[in-house]
Motif scaffolding. Structure first.
Motif, PDB file in Angstrom:
ATOM      1  N   ILE A 262       0.860  -1.188   0.000  1.00  0.00           N
ATOM      2  CA  ILE A 262       0.000   0.000   0.000  1.00  0.00           C
ATOM      3  C   ILE A 262       0.899   1.242   0.000  1.00  0.00           C
ATOM      4  O   ILE A 262       1.794   1.363   0.840  1.00  0.00           O
ATOM      5  CB  ILE A 262      -1.005   0.000   1.193  1.00  0.00           C
ATOM      6  CG1 ILE A 262      -1.864   1.262   1.181  1.00  0.00           C
ATOM      7  CG2 ILE A 262      -0.319  -0.172   2.554  1.00  0.00           C
ATOM      8  CD1 ILE A 262      -2.856   1.345   0.039  1.00  0.00           C
ATOM      9  N   ALA A 263       0.653   2.119  -0.965  1.00  0.00           N
ATOM     10  CA  ALA A 263       1.518   3.296  -1.093  1.00  0.00           C
ATOM     11  C   ALA A 263       1.169   4.351  -0.046  1.00  0.00           C
ATOM     12  O   ALA A 263      -0.008   4.592   0.250  1.00  0.00           O
ATOM     13  CB  ALA A 263       1.369   3.882  -2.495  1.00  0.00           C
ATOM     14  N   LEU A 264       2.212   4.962   0.506  1.00  0.00           N
ATOM     15  CA  LEU A 264       2.035   6.096   1.430  1.00  0.00           C
ATOM     16  C   LEU A 264       2.112   7.385   0.614  1.00  0.00           C
ATOM     17  O   LEU A 264       1.291   8.280   0.765  1.00  0.00           O
ATOM     18  CB  LEU A 264       3.139   6.060   2.500  1.00  0.00           C
ATOM     19  CG  LEU A 264       3.174   4.786   3.348  1.00  0.00           C
ATOM     20  CD1 LEU A 264       4.406   4.749   4.233  1.00  0.00           C
ATOM     21  CD2 LEU A 264       1.901   4.665   4.195  1.00  0.00           C
TER      22      LEU A 264
ATOM     23  N   LEU B 107      -5.944   5.406   0.930  1.00  0.00           N
ATOM     24  CA  LEU B 107      -6.846   4.822  -0.067  1.00  0.00           C
ATOM     25  C   LEU B 107      -6.049   4.413  -1.292  1.00  0.00           C
ATOM     26  O   LEU B 107      -5.004   5.001  -1.579  1.00  0.00           O
ATOM     27  CB  LEU B 107      -7.868   5.879  -0.536  1.00  0.00           C
ATOM     28  CG  LEU B 107      -8.688   6.594   0.530  1.00  0.00           C
ATOM     29  CD1 LEU B 107      -9.258   7.896  -0.033  1.00  0.00           C
ATOM     30  CD2 LEU B 107      -9.815   5.693   0.996  1.00  0.00           C
ATOM     31  N   ASP B 108      -6.566   3.419  -2.000  1.00  0.00           N
ATOM     32  CA  ASP B 108      -6.058   3.092  -3.326  1.00  0.00           C
ATOM     33  C   ASP B 108      -7.010   3.745  -4.320  1.00  0.00           C
ATOM     34  O   ASP B 108      -7.870   4.505  -3.919  1.00  0.00           O
ATOM     35  CB  ASP B 108      -6.063   1.568  -3.495  1.00  0.00           C
ATOM     36  CG  ASP B 108      -4.656   1.020  -3.522  1.00  0.00           C
ATOM     37  OD1 ASP B 108      -3.754   1.785  -3.889  1.00  0.00           O
ATOM     38  OD2 ASP B 108      -4.477  -0.162  -3.205  1.00  0.00           O
ATOM     39  N   ALA B 109      -6.928   3.348  -5.577  1.00  0.00           N
ATOM     40  CA  ALA B 109      -7.856   3.921  -6.555  1.00  0.00           C
ATOM     41  C   ALA B 109      -9.191   3.184  -6.465  1.00  0.00           C
ATOM     42  O   ALA B 109      -9.614   2.511  -7.396  1.00  0.00           O
ATOM     43  CB  ALA B 109      -7.263   3.812  -7.949  1.00  0.00           C
TER      44      ALA B 109
ATOM     45  N   LYS C 217       1.860   8.328  -3.262  1.00  0.00           N
ATOM     46  CA  LYS C 217       1.275   7.565  -4.367  1.00  0.00           C
ATOM     47  C   LYS C 217       1.948   7.807  -5.719  1.00  0.00           C
ATOM     48  O   LYS C 217       2.406   8.915  -5.998  1.00  0.00           O
ATOM     49  CB  LYS C 217      -0.208   7.935  -4.533  1.00  0.00           C
ATOM     50  CG  LYS C 217      -1.014   7.922  -3.258  1.00  0.00           C
ATOM     51  CD  LYS C 217      -1.326   6.521  -2.787  1.00  0.00           C
ATOM     52  CE  LYS C 217      -2.144   6.538  -1.508  1.00  0.00           C
ATOM     53  NZ  LYS C 217      -2.438   5.184  -1.012  1.00  0.00           N
ATOM     54  N   TYR C 218       1.881   6.765  -6.528  1.00  0.00           N
ATOM     55  CA  TYR C 218       2.306   6.826  -7.931  1.00  0.00           C
ATOM     56  C   TYR C 218       1.039   6.957  -8.768  1.00  0.00           C
ATOM     57  O   TYR C 218       0.168   6.103  -8.719  1.00  0.00           O
ATOM     58  CB  TYR C 218       3.074   5.530  -8.238  1.00  0.00           C
ATOM     59  CG  TYR C 218       2.947   4.937  -9.615  1.00  0.00           C
ATOM     60  CD1 TYR C 218       3.397   5.625 -10.742  1.00  0.00           C
ATOM     61  CD2 TYR C 218       2.421   3.652  -9.791  1.00  0.00           C
ATOM     62  CE1 TYR C 218       3.293   5.053 -12.013  1.00  0.00           C
ATOM     63  CE2 TYR C 218       2.314   3.074 -11.053  1.00  0.00           C
ATOM     64  CZ  TYR C 218       2.746   3.778 -12.155  1.00  0.00           C
ATOM     65  OH  TYR C 218       2.649   3.210 -13.401  1.00  0.00           O
ATOM     66  N   TRP C 219       0.921   8.027  -9.515  1.00  0.00           N
ATOM     67  CA  TRP C 219      -0.261   8.205 -10.366  1.00  0.00           C
ATOM     68  C   TRP C 219       0.185   9.054 -11.544  1.00  0.00           C
ATOM     69  O   TRP C 219       0.374  10.259 -11.398  1.00  0.00           O
ATOM     70  CB  TRP C 219      -1.387   8.882  -9.565  1.00  0.00           C
ATOM     71  CG  TRP C 219      -2.760   8.715 -10.167  1.00  0.00           C
ATOM     72  CD1 TRP C 219      -3.586   9.725 -10.560  1.00  0.00           C
ATOM     73  CD2 TRP C 219      -3.465   7.496 -10.416  1.00  0.00           C
ATOM     74  NE1 TRP C 219      -4.755   9.194 -11.047  1.00  0.00           N
ATOM     75  CE2 TRP C 219      -4.712   7.824 -10.977  1.00  0.00           C
ATOM     76  CE3 TRP C 219      -3.152   6.138 -10.234  1.00  0.00           C
ATOM     77  CZ2 TRP C 219      -5.648   6.863 -11.352  1.00  0.00           C
ATOM     78  CZ3 TRP C 219      -4.081   5.173 -10.600  1.00  0.00           C
ATOM     79  CH2 TRP C 219      -5.315   5.550 -11.151  1.00  0.00           C
TER      80      TRP C 219
ATOM     81  N   SER D 274      -9.600   1.499 -14.549  1.00  0.00           N
ATOM     82  CA  SER D 274      -8.425   0.636 -14.602  1.00  0.00           C
ATOM     83  C   SER D 274      -7.198   1.518 -14.381  1.00  0.00           C
ATOM     84  O   SER D 274      -7.246   2.721 -14.643  1.00  0.00           O
ATOM     85  CB  SER D 274      -8.350  -0.027 -15.978  1.00  0.00           C
ATOM     86  OG  SER D 274      -8.007   0.943 -16.950  1.00  0.00           O
ATOM     87  N   SER D 275      -6.113   0.892 -13.908  1.00  0.00           N
ATOM     88  CA  SER D 275      -4.893   1.678 -13.687  1.00  0.00           C
ATOM     89  C   SER D 275      -4.436   2.328 -14.977  1.00  0.00           C
ATOM     90  O   SER D 275      -4.002   3.469 -14.997  1.00  0.00           O
ATOM     91  CB  SER D 275      -3.763   0.804 -13.191  1.00  0.00           C
ATOM     92  OG  SER D 275      -4.073   0.267 -11.980  1.00  0.00           O
ATOM     93  N   THR D 276      -4.557   1.554 -16.079  1.00  0.00           N
ATOM     94  CA  THR D 276      -4.094   2.082 -17.366  1.00  0.00           C
ATOM     95  C   THR D 276      -4.805   3.395 -17.678  1.00  0.00           C
ATOM     96  O   THR D 276      -4.159   4.399 -17.990  1.00  0.00           O
ATOM     97  CB  THR D 276      -4.386   1.057 -18.484  1.00  0.00           C
ATOM     98  OG1 THR D 276      -3.995  -0.212 -17.997  1.00  0.00           O
ATOM     99  CG2 THR D 276      -3.675   1.387 -19.765  1.00  0.00           C
TER     100      THR D 276
HETATM  101  O1  PMV Z   1       0.564  -0.330 -10.498  1.00  0.00           O
HETATM  102  P1  PMV Z   1      -0.607   0.318 -11.105  1.00  0.00           P
HETATM  103  O2  PMV Z   1      -0.384   0.717 -12.532  1.00  0.00           O
HETATM  104  O3  PMV Z   1      -1.846  -0.522 -10.906  1.00  0.00           O
HETATM  105  O4  PMV Z   1      -0.884   1.702 -10.341  1.00  0.00           O
HETATM  106  C1  PMV Z   1      -1.212   1.754  -8.992  1.00  0.00           C
HETATM  107  C2  PMV Z   1      -1.492   3.113  -8.546  1.00  0.00           C
HETATM  108  C3  PMV Z   1      -2.013   3.268  -7.122  1.00  0.00           C
HETATM  109  O5  PMV Z   1      -2.262   2.019  -6.518  1.00  0.00           O
HETATM  110  C4  PMV Z   1      -3.314   4.044  -7.143  1.00  0.00           C
HETATM  111  C5  PMV Z   1      -1.021   4.057  -6.287  1.00  0.00           C
HETATM  112  C6  PMV Z   1       0.238   3.342  -5.898  1.00  0.00           C
HETATM  113  O6  PMV Z   1       1.274   4.012  -5.834  1.00  0.00           O
HETATM  114  O7  PMV Z   1       0.191   2.141  -5.616  1.00  0.00           O
END
Ligand code: PMV
Length: 361
Positions: free
Chosen positions: A29-31, A314-316, A33-35, A223-225
């Motif tokens: 779980i990201a603290l 939270l996640d997405a 976030k990558y987005w 979706s993440s994409t």
């Molecule tokens: O790994 P992906 O492409 O499913 O992206 C995940 C993005 C988040 O879960 C919303 C944030 C993160 O950093 O994990």
């Protein structure tokens, strides 16, 4: 390490006709976030996550030499005991991306048997744990063909390959805290793979608890994409990437000095910012449900009343990760049982905590 260092030269596979490897790999779980990303799976900003302990995927990869060599991939996927063709396109796409780095994959037929420790369709993303487990199995084949690779290279390349399957999977090889994405103040950090947080962590963050409240177990709305794409041309994107970089500097200090109040503030702000990006993108998405907001309010009130250091992220999606120090287990668990469990779908939640990373079975 550069991208070229991960290219395996054409190797002689004649001595390895078949075999099986099994890896268990955790979710994270990201603290911060990558987005937002650019090609090929290069993050727009660095991120840091807690590797989980109980939520994981176990993957067995069976491989046997193709009778007649071909240039394409032959993969069968079995998920929790049943053939799952729906997973194939994602895996074939992954194989296409990684072929350059492990060219032997065209020489074998593969059967991938995979299962998750967490309930199916719980809204918990399994791409991080799933892709990292598969990447580790593939690395076990590479090690068999090329025994002199070091354990460090093995892990780095597993993370490098996992990243090409799902960005956040790069952070699921090691524990307890992993940074992915180049940052000036994080020694050894890279856009290509995740690294273990390289500094001493304050004792209050050891065994950090994460209780996942399953608010909405439905399929992901975004979706993440698509989500990452929304950050292209997003009016607030550049500001967000800058903020994430600053937050990495801040959280790195916090994790070392144990300032829990600052941790709570930063982590909650990151979660809300992730959702703010989705609320303000074109098209926009509202991923929180009314119970998500109710739970957030209850957590904030509980914190005010009790001086607890519990916080949410939270996640997405609509599910909530309730984060708190090990010291507070008793009082936060009572709070979750009495006040939050009833707001979860079918009263379901999962108790997890920081873990040490993937292991071979
Ligand atoms: O790994 P992906 O492409 O499913 O992206 C995940 C993005 C988040 O879960 C919303 C944030 C993160 O950093 O994990």
């Amino acid at each position: 390490m550069t991208e070229k260092d991960f290219i395996l030269k054409k190797t002689n596979t004649s001595k390895l006709n078949k075999g099986t490897f099994t890896w268990q790999s955790p979710s994270n779980i990201a603290l911060v976030k990558y987005w937002g990303k650019s090609d090929p799976q290069i993050p727009k900003n660095p991120s840091i996550s807690i590797t989980l302990n109980n939520c994981h995927t176990s993957t067995t990869l069976e491989f046997s030499k193709k009778e007649i060599p071909t240039n394409d991939f032959n993969v069968q996927v079995i998920f929790e005991g049943n053939i799952k063709d729906a997973f194939k396109p994602k895996i074939l796409n992954f194989f296409k991306r990684i072929e350059k780095y492990i060219p032997f994959i065209t020489e074998y037929d593969f059967v991938i048997k995979t299962e998750n420790s967490f309930p199916h369709s719980s809204g918990i993303a399994s791409s991080a744990s799933g892709m990292s487990a598969l990447a580790l199995c593939l690395m076990s084949i590479e090690k068999e063909l090329n025994p002199e690779i070091t354990p460090e290279y093995f892990k780095q390349k597993a993370s490098f390959l996992a990243r090409l399957g799902s960005g956040s999977a790069a952070r699921s090889i090691e524990g307890e805290l992993v940074v992915w994405g180049k940052h000036d103040q994080i020694k050894g950090s890279s856009d290509l793979y995740g690294i273990k947080f390289p500094y001493e962590i304050h004792s209050c963050f050891k065994n950090y608890q994460d209780t996942i409240l399953l608010v909405d177990k439905g399929e992901k709305q975004v979706s993440s994409t698509l989500g990452h794409e929304l950050m292209h041309n997003h009016p607030f994107a550049e500001q967000r990437f800058k903020q994430a970089n600053e937050n990495i500097t801040k959280i790195s200090k916090i994790l070392q000095n144990g300032n829990l109040k600052a941790f709570v503030k930063l982590v909650e702000s990151e979660a809300l910012t992730l959702h703010a990006m989705m609320l303000t993108s074109d098209p926009y998405f509202i991923l929180m449900k009314s119970n998500t907001l109710k739970i957030i309010e209850k957590i904030c009130n509980f914190r005010k009343k009790t001086e607890s250091n519990v916080c949410f992220t939270l996640d997405a999606g609509a599910n909530i990760h309730v984060l708190f120090p090990e010291k507070e287990i008793e009082k936060v668990n009572t709070f979750i049982l009495n006040e939050l469990m009833g707001l979860c779908q079918n009263n379901q939640y999962i108790c997890d905590k920081g873990g040490i990373g993937a292991r071979q079975l």
